[in-house]
Design an enzyme around this catalytic site. Structure first.
Site, PDB file in Angstrom:
ATOM      1  N   LEU A 148      -1.135   0.146   2.183  1.00 36.89           N
ATOM      2  CA  LEU A 148      -1.840  -1.303   2.169  1.00 36.89           C
ATOM      3  C   LEU A 148      -3.027  -1.356   3.160  1.00 36.89           C
ATOM      4  O   LEU A 148      -3.124  -0.733   4.138  1.00 36.89           O
ATOM      5  CB  LEU A 148      -0.672  -2.177   2.576  1.00 36.89           C
ATOM      6  CG  LEU A 148       0.558  -2.226   1.661  1.00 36.89           C
ATOM      7  CD1 LEU A 148       1.422  -3.230   2.323  1.00 36.89           C
ATOM      8  CD2 LEU A 148       0.183  -2.421   0.273  1.00 36.89           C
ATOM      9  N   HIS A 149      -3.974  -2.264   2.609  1.00 35.24           N
ATOM     10  CA  HIS A 149      -5.188  -2.348   3.641  1.00 35.24           C
ATOM     11  C   HIS A 149      -5.313  -4.069   3.443  1.00 35.24           C
ATOM     12  O   HIS A 149      -4.494  -4.802   2.722  1.00 35.24           O
ATOM     13  CB  HIS A 149      -6.335  -1.737   2.510  1.00 35.24           C
ATOM     14  CG  HIS A 149      -6.502  -1.954   1.506  1.00 35.24           C
ATOM     15  ND1 HIS A 149      -6.872  -3.072   1.038  1.00 35.24           N
ATOM     16  CD2 HIS A 149      -6.530  -1.206   0.432  1.00 35.24           C
ATOM     17  CE1 HIS A 149      -6.939  -3.090  -0.535  1.00 35.24           C
ATOM     18  NE2 HIS A 149      -6.670  -1.934  -0.760  1.00 35.24           N
ATOM     19  N   GLY A 208      -7.126  -6.092   1.778  1.00 34.57           N
ATOM     20  CA  GLY A 208      -7.222  -6.506   0.442  1.00 34.57           C
ATOM     21  C   GLY A 208      -5.893  -7.116  -0.043  1.00 34.57           C
ATOM     22  O   GLY A 208      -5.622  -8.231  -0.505  1.00 34.57           O
ATOM     23  N   HIS A 209      -4.940  -5.876   0.054  1.00 37.12           N
ATOM     24  CA  HIS A 209      -3.789  -6.289  -0.294  1.00 37.12           C
ATOM     25  C   HIS A 209      -2.948  -7.507   0.528  1.00 37.12           C
ATOM     26  O   HIS A 209      -2.214  -8.267   0.113  1.00 37.12           O
ATOM     27  CB  HIS A 209      -2.569  -5.089  -0.126  1.00 37.12           C
ATOM     28  CG  HIS A 209      -2.934  -3.907  -0.582  1.00 37.12           C
ATOM     29  ND1 HIS A 209      -3.248  -2.747  -0.177  1.00 37.12           N
ATOM     30  CD2 HIS A 209      -2.790  -3.747  -2.300  1.00 37.12           C
ATOM     31  CE1 HIS A 209      -3.501  -2.057  -1.315  1.00 37.12           C
ATOM     32  NE2 HIS A 209      -3.279  -2.514  -2.456  1.00 37.12           N
ATOM     33  N   GLN A 242       1.060   5.101 -15.147  1.00 36.90           N
ATOM     34  CA  GLN A 242      -0.384   4.697 -14.945  1.00 36.90           C
ATOM     35  C   GLN A 242      -1.438   5.814 -14.498  1.00 36.90           C
ATOM     36  O   GLN A 242      -2.326   5.458 -14.548  1.00 36.90           O
ATOM     37  CB  GLN A 242      -0.460   3.622 -14.401  1.00 36.90           C
ATOM     38  CG  GLN A 242      -0.412   3.332 -12.987  1.00 36.90           C
ATOM     39  CD  GLN A 242      -0.426   2.186 -12.443  1.00 36.90           C
ATOM     40  OE1 GLN A 242       0.516   1.201 -12.554  1.00 36.90           O
ATOM     41  NE2 GLN A 242      -1.479   1.568 -11.764  1.00 36.90           N
ATOM     42  N   GLN A 276      -7.421  -5.012 -15.043  1.00 39.55           N
ATOM     43  CA  GLN A 276      -5.823  -5.042 -14.995  1.00 39.55           C
ATOM     44  C   GLN A 276      -5.571  -6.695 -14.887  1.00 39.55           C
ATOM     45  O   GLN A 276      -4.320  -7.010 -15.471  1.00 39.55           O
ATOM     46  CB  GLN A 276      -5.627  -4.622 -13.755  1.00 39.55           C
ATOM     47  CG  GLN A 276      -4.141  -4.780 -13.288  1.00 39.55           C
ATOM     48  CD  GLN A 276      -3.910  -3.846 -12.220  1.00 39.55           C
ATOM     49  OE1 GLN A 276      -3.243  -2.749 -12.322  1.00 39.55           O
ATOM     50  NE2 GLN A 276      -3.898  -4.409 -10.938  1.00 39.55           N
TER      51      GLN A 276
END
Ligand code: AMP
Length: 293
Positions: free
Chosen positions: A35-36, A38-39, A63, A159
């Protein structure tokens, strides 16, 4: 720590069901971890707009079309849990492919979900089967958690089209909330894959955003021709260390039409390139402010 951690999807489903039964609204953020910021912006928004928030971390093999890419994908579950604690997240859950699809004896037996028309072209072309894999796991995650709202990043624009399609096919599917792309100060879109960039390669990586910004400047200056805008993207990305996969313009409301020709009233620029061997993607709305990015 207020965060409940759970590695059994059935247990996670029971937690979500009890929250819903208690009358609490549930916001859900599916991720592949590492996680960063943005998440975390998605998680904060989910926590703000709902009574409780749940996050999944699952590097979904369905995927990935390239086994090396899957093996190299960064993983840091302990770091993820530390980041999520204190962000108002109630549940962090993980699982294995077998635990998400207990009805299938082998991965080949997992029933594939149709990703819909948003899967056509660009990422769908360069990563064969990718969106089928996304749709299959996202549908299962929605079935397990049954959230009121699910949060996704505009960073992965195609997405968002796919998950909107998946949500529409489900009875009582969640509202899909698309959040703006979170960027480093130099414009590079935040991504788990940025951890794989070496120092000198990291310096080249903002070229993707530079190309998108150049197209947006051309749009602001009055350029509306699809091919001319695409050429602005490609010209900026011509660099010996950038291996371009695509740099294209799409009318976001007419995705199925593919590459547009002539004059546009709406436009989104989308790029994918390998920089130092690391595959990066980014996109930008040309006709909206960064808030609508
Ligand atoms: P991933 O872990 O890469 O599958 O991403 C999980 C969710 O976070 C997806 O909805 C992504 O679109 C979103 N996301 C990833 N990077 C960013 C970013 N830089 N800004 C906004 N959302 C992002």
């Amino acid at each position: 720590m207020n965060l409940l951690r759970c590695d059994d999807p059935a247990e996670a489903a029971a937690w979500c069901a009890s929250e819903r039964a208690a009358g609490r609204s549930l916001g859900f953020v599916p991720t592949m971890g590492a996680l960063h910021e943005g998440h975390l912006e998605l998680v904060r928004r989910a926590a703000r707009e709902n009574d409780v928030a749940a996050v999944s971390v699952f590097v979904n093999p369905l995927q990935f079309d390239d086994a090396r890419d899957l093996a190299a994908y960064p993983r840091d579950l302990e770091g993820d849990a530390l980041l999520l604690d204190g962000e108002g997240c109630g549940l962090l859950f993980t699982g294995t492919l077998a635990s998400f699809f207990p009805e299938a004896r082998t991965p080949a037996e997992i029933e594939a979900v149709d990703p819909g028309p948003g899967a056509v072209g660009l990422e769908g072309e360069f990563r064969r089967g990718h969106f089928g894999g996304v749709a299959t796991i996202v549908r299962r995650l929605f079935e397990l958690t049954r959230p009121h709202r699910a949060y996704f990043g505009a960073k992965d624009f195609q997405q968002t089209l796919v998950v909107e399609h998946v949500a529409r096919q489900l009875d009582g599917g969640p509202a899909i909330v698309v959040c703006p792309t979170s960027r480093e100060p130099d414009g590079l879109a935040r991504s788990s894959r940025n951890r794989l960039l070496g120092e000198s390669v990291r310096e080249r990586a903002p070229l993707l955003f530079r190309a998108l910004s150049a197209a947006r400047s051309a749009w602001s200056a009055g350029e509306r021709d699809a091919e001319a805008l695409a050429e602005v993207l490609r010209a900026t990305l011509r660099h010996p260390e950038v291996e371009l996969e695509y740099a294209e313009i799409r009318d976001p409301a007419r995705w199925e039409d593919g590459e547009p020709r002539g004059s546009l009233t709406r436009a989104r620029a989308l790029v994918a390139a390998r920089v130092g061997g690391v595959r990066l993607i980014d996109n930008l709305s040309l006709d909206a402010g960064e808030g609508g990015a």
